[in-house]
Write a protein that holds these residues in place. Structure first.
Motif, PDB file in Angstrom:
ATOM      1  N   ASN A 161      -6.991 -15.346  12.452  1.00 56.03           N
ATOM      2  CA  ASN A 161      -6.771 -14.170  11.616  1.00 56.03           C
ATOM      3  C   ASN A 161      -5.625 -13.349  12.207  1.00 56.03           C
ATOM      4  N   PHE A 162      -4.822 -12.748  11.335  1.00 55.03           N
ATOM      5  CA  PHE A 162      -3.659 -11.985  11.779  1.00 55.03           C
ATOM      6  C   PHE A 162      -3.695 -10.579  11.190  1.00 55.03           C
ATOM      7  N   ILE A 163      -3.338  -9.623  12.037  1.00 58.10           N
ATOM      8  CA  ILE A 163      -3.192  -8.238  11.599  1.00 58.10           C
ATOM      9  C   ILE A 163      -1.781  -7.787  11.953  1.00 58.10           C
ATOM     10  N   GLY A 164      -1.069  -7.242  10.976  1.00 57.62           N
ATOM     11  CA  GLY A 164       0.275  -6.721  11.205  1.00 57.62           C
ATOM     12  C   GLY A 164       0.301  -5.223  10.990  1.00 57.62           C
ATOM     13  N   ILE A 165       0.931  -4.510  11.900  1.00 59.14           N
ATOM     14  CA  ILE A 165       1.025  -3.051  11.820  1.00 59.14           C
ATOM     15  C   ILE A 165       2.485  -2.634  11.752  1.00 59.14           C
ATOM     16  N   ASP A 166       2.783  -1.724  10.849  1.00 59.16           N
ATOM     17  CA  ASP A 166       4.092  -1.084  10.820  1.00 59.16           C
ATOM     18  C   ASP A 166       3.923   0.300  10.212  1.00 59.16           C
ATOM     19  N   LEU A 167       4.841   1.186  10.519  1.00 57.38           N
ATOM     20  CA  LEU A 167       4.687   2.584  10.121  1.00 57.38           C
ATOM     21  C   LEU A 167       5.105   2.850   8.681  1.00 57.38           C
ATOM     22  N   LYS A 168       6.189   2.247   8.236  1.00 63.18           N
ATOM     23  CA  LYS A 168       6.807   2.630   6.977  1.00 63.18           C
ATOM     24  C   LYS A 168       6.321   1.776   5.802  1.00 63.18           C
ATOM     25  N   ASP A 169       5.819   2.438   4.785  1.00 66.10           N
ATOM     26  CA  ASP A 169       5.445   1.743   3.552  1.00 66.10           C
ATOM     27  C   ASP A 169       6.622   0.974   2.983  1.00 66.10           C
ATOM     28  N   GLU A 170       7.821   1.558   3.102  1.00 64.50           N
ATOM     29  CA  GLU A 170       9.030   0.970   2.527  1.00 64.50           C
ATOM     30  C   GLU A 170       9.375  -0.373   3.158  1.00 64.50           C
ATOM     31  N   VAL A 171       8.867  -0.622   4.352  1.00 60.55           N
ATOM     32  CA  VAL A 171       9.048  -1.907   5.025  1.00 60.55           C
ATOM     33  C   VAL A 171       7.833  -2.799   4.799  1.00 60.55           C
ATOM     34  N   LEU A 172       6.657  -2.228   4.965  1.00 64.75           N
ATOM     35  CA  LEU A 172       5.418  -3.005   4.922  1.00 64.75           C
ATOM     36  C   LEU A 172       5.163  -3.624   3.549  1.00 64.75           C
ATOM     37  N   VAL A 173       5.641  -2.985   2.515  1.00 68.52           N
ATOM     38  CA  VAL A 173       5.422  -3.541   1.178  1.00 68.52           C
ATOM     39  C   VAL A 173       6.116  -4.893   1.025  1.00 68.52           C
ATOM     40  N   TYR A 174       7.226  -5.098   1.719  1.00 71.42           N
ATOM     41  CA  TYR A 174       7.907  -6.394   1.660  1.00 71.42           C
ATOM     42  C   TYR A 174       7.161  -7.440   2.489  1.00 71.42           C
ATOM     43  N   ALA A 175       6.515  -6.992   3.557  1.00 70.35           N
ATOM     44  CA  ALA A 175       5.654  -7.900   4.323  1.00 70.35           C
ATOM     45  C   ALA A 175       4.500  -8.369   3.441  1.00 70.35           C
ATOM     46  N   LEU A 176       3.931  -7.448   2.686  1.00 70.85           N
ATOM     47  CA  LEU A 176       2.855  -7.803   1.760  1.00 70.85           C
ATOM     48  C   LEU A 176       3.316  -8.865   0.772  1.00 70.85           C
ATOM     49  N   ARG A 177       4.494  -8.690   0.223  1.00 73.61           N
ATOM     50  CA  ARG A 177       4.996  -9.655  -0.755  1.00 73.61           C
ATOM     51  C   ARG A 177       5.204 -11.031  -0.138  1.00 73.61           C
ATOM     52  N   LYS A 178       5.661 -11.080   1.116  1.00 71.93           N
ATOM     53  CA  LYS A 178       5.837 -12.374   1.793  1.00 71.93           C
ATOM     54  C   LYS A 178       4.487 -13.045   2.032  1.00 71.93           C
ATOM     55  N   VAL A 179       3.502 -12.248   2.451  1.00 70.27           N
ATOM     56  CA  VAL A 179       2.165 -12.792   2.681  1.00 70.27           C
ATOM     57  C   VAL A 179       1.582 -13.328   1.379  1.00 70.27           C
ATOM     58  N   GLU A 180       1.752 -12.580   0.310  1.00 70.88           N
ATOM     59  CA  GLU A 180       1.252 -13.028  -0.997  1.00 70.88           C
ATOM     60  C   GLU A 180       1.962 -14.298  -1.464  1.00 70.88           C
ATOM     61  N   LYS A 181       3.245 -14.393  -1.185  1.00 70.05           N
ATOM     62  CA  LYS A 181       4.004 -15.581  -1.578  1.00 70.05           C
ATOM     63  C   LYS A 181       3.497 -16.829  -0.853  1.00 70.05           C
ATOM     64  N   GLU A 182       3.098 -16.665   0.408  1.00 69.73           N
ATOM     65  CA  GLU A 182       2.566 -17.790   1.181  1.00 69.73           C
ATOM     66  C   GLU A 182       1.139 -18.142   0.756  1.00 69.73           C
ATOM     67  N   GLU A 183       0.515 -17.257  -0.016  1.00 71.21           N
ATOM     68  CA  GLU A 183      -0.846 -17.468  -0.513  1.00 71.21           C
ATOM     69  C   GLU A 183      -1.839 -17.676   0.629  1.00 71.21           C
ATOM     70  N   VAL A 184      -1.735 -16.825   1.635  1.00 74.95           N
ATOM     71  CA  VAL A 184      -2.664 -16.880   2.765  1.00 74.95           C
ATOM     72  C   VAL A 184      -3.649 -15.718   2.661  1.00 74.95           C
ATOM     73  N   GLU A 185      -4.871 -15.970   3.103  1.00 78.72           N
ATOM     74  CA  GLU A 185      -5.917 -14.948   3.062  1.00 78.72           C
ATOM     75  C   GLU A 185      -6.260 -14.419   4.457  1.00 78.72           C
ATOM     76  N   ASN A 186      -5.682 -15.021   5.493  1.00 79.77           N
ATOM     77  CA  ASN A 186      -6.037 -14.672   6.873  1.00 79.77           C
ATOM     78  C   ASN A 186      -5.099 -13.626   7.481  1.00 79.77           C
ATOM     79  N   VAL A 187      -4.621 -12.711   6.647  1.00 77.74           N
ATOM     80  CA  VAL A 187      -3.739 -11.632   7.103  1.00 77.74           C
ATOM     81  C   VAL A 187      -4.233 -10.305   6.537  1.00 77.74           C
ATOM     82  N   ARG A 188      -4.163  -9.272   7.381  1.00 77.52           N
ATOM     83  CA  ARG A 188      -4.348  -7.907   6.919  1.00 77.52           C
ATOM     84  C   ARG A 188      -3.179  -7.084   7.435  1.00 77.52           C
ATOM     85  N   LEU A 189      -2.666  -6.190   6.616  1.00 79.46           N
ATOM     86  CA  LEU A 189      -1.536  -5.340   6.978  1.00 79.46           C
ATOM     87  C   LEU A 189      -1.992  -3.894   7.014  1.00 79.46           C
TER      88      LEU A 189
END
Length: 211
Positions: free
Chosen positions: A63-91
């Motif tokens: 399981n992976f957890i990613g932390i970052d401060l800015k929504d403006e950055v983290l939202v793109y991380a979310l999109r990459k995670v969704e594109k990979e279709e993985v469920e073992n990540v929380r941001l």
């Protein structure tokens, strides 16, 4: 560089089950959130998510957890995670200074720190994510013998960090001043790393293990 406010970022993140906006409520309960007993790895400063999304894709037993401060950055991380279709990540949108408030003792098995701000001025050194001040906080929630994987292109930060790790009871298990030419086979590049490796910049990497 100052980021332009993206008002749509937070609503998009809140709509996803992969984003945790109230992480303090999960302290000691992250296994329940992932619904398994797999080890949890933490990336501090996950940026736009290339590293964590690819890491999760090739390691579905972690399981992976990613932390970052800015929504403006983290939202793109979310999109990459969704594109990979993985469920073992929380941001998590969070100031890393508060990281010990969201994890309980022995909850995390490994930490990744990729290209954090080097804070070169002496008066700012304590803001470095590898500084003894932060390492002391991480020790509150990492398991015995856990590892911290650290990458940077800043030689001063890299050499100072080696001192911080040793001061805080870590041993340097692996080290290279040129990751691209090394024998290390498990590397996954971040966006930043990919860009600067192409123009010949040396990437420095170490694995520090808690004694």
């Amino acid at each position: 560089m100052r980021l332009r406010k993206k008002w749509w970022a937070r609503p998009e993140m809140e709509a996803s089950p992969l984003v945790v906006t109230n992480p303090r409520e999960y302290k000691g309960k992250w296994i329940e959130e992932f619904k398994n007993n797999n080890p949890i790895h933490l990336e501090l400063g996950c940026g736009r998510g290339q590293f964590i999304s690819r890491k999760a894709f090739v390691n579905n037993n972690i399981n992976f957890i990613g932390i970052d401060l800015k929504d403006e950055v983290l939202v793109y991380a979310l999109r990459k995670v969704e594109k990979e279709e993985v469920e073992n990540v929380r941001l998590i949108p969070l100031n890393i200074a508060f990281v010990s408030e969201i994890f309980d003792e022995n909850e995390i098995s490994r930490i990744y720190i990729n290209f954090c701000n080097p804070w070169p001025k002496l008066r700012h050194n304590k803001r470095r994510l590898t500084h003894s001040k932060f390492l002391t906080e991480y020790k509150k929630f990492i398991k015995p013998a856990s590892e911290i994987w650290f990458k940077t292109d800043d030689k001063c930060l890299f050499e100072d960090s080696q001192k911080y790790f040793k001061e805080c009871g870590f041993e340097i298990k692996y080290i290279t001043y040129d990751l691209g030419s090394s024998d290390f086979k498990e590397n996954i590049q971040t966006e930043y790393e990919e860009k600067f490796s192409k123009i010949g910049m040396n990437i420095m990497f170490l694995i520090a293990k808690l004694k």
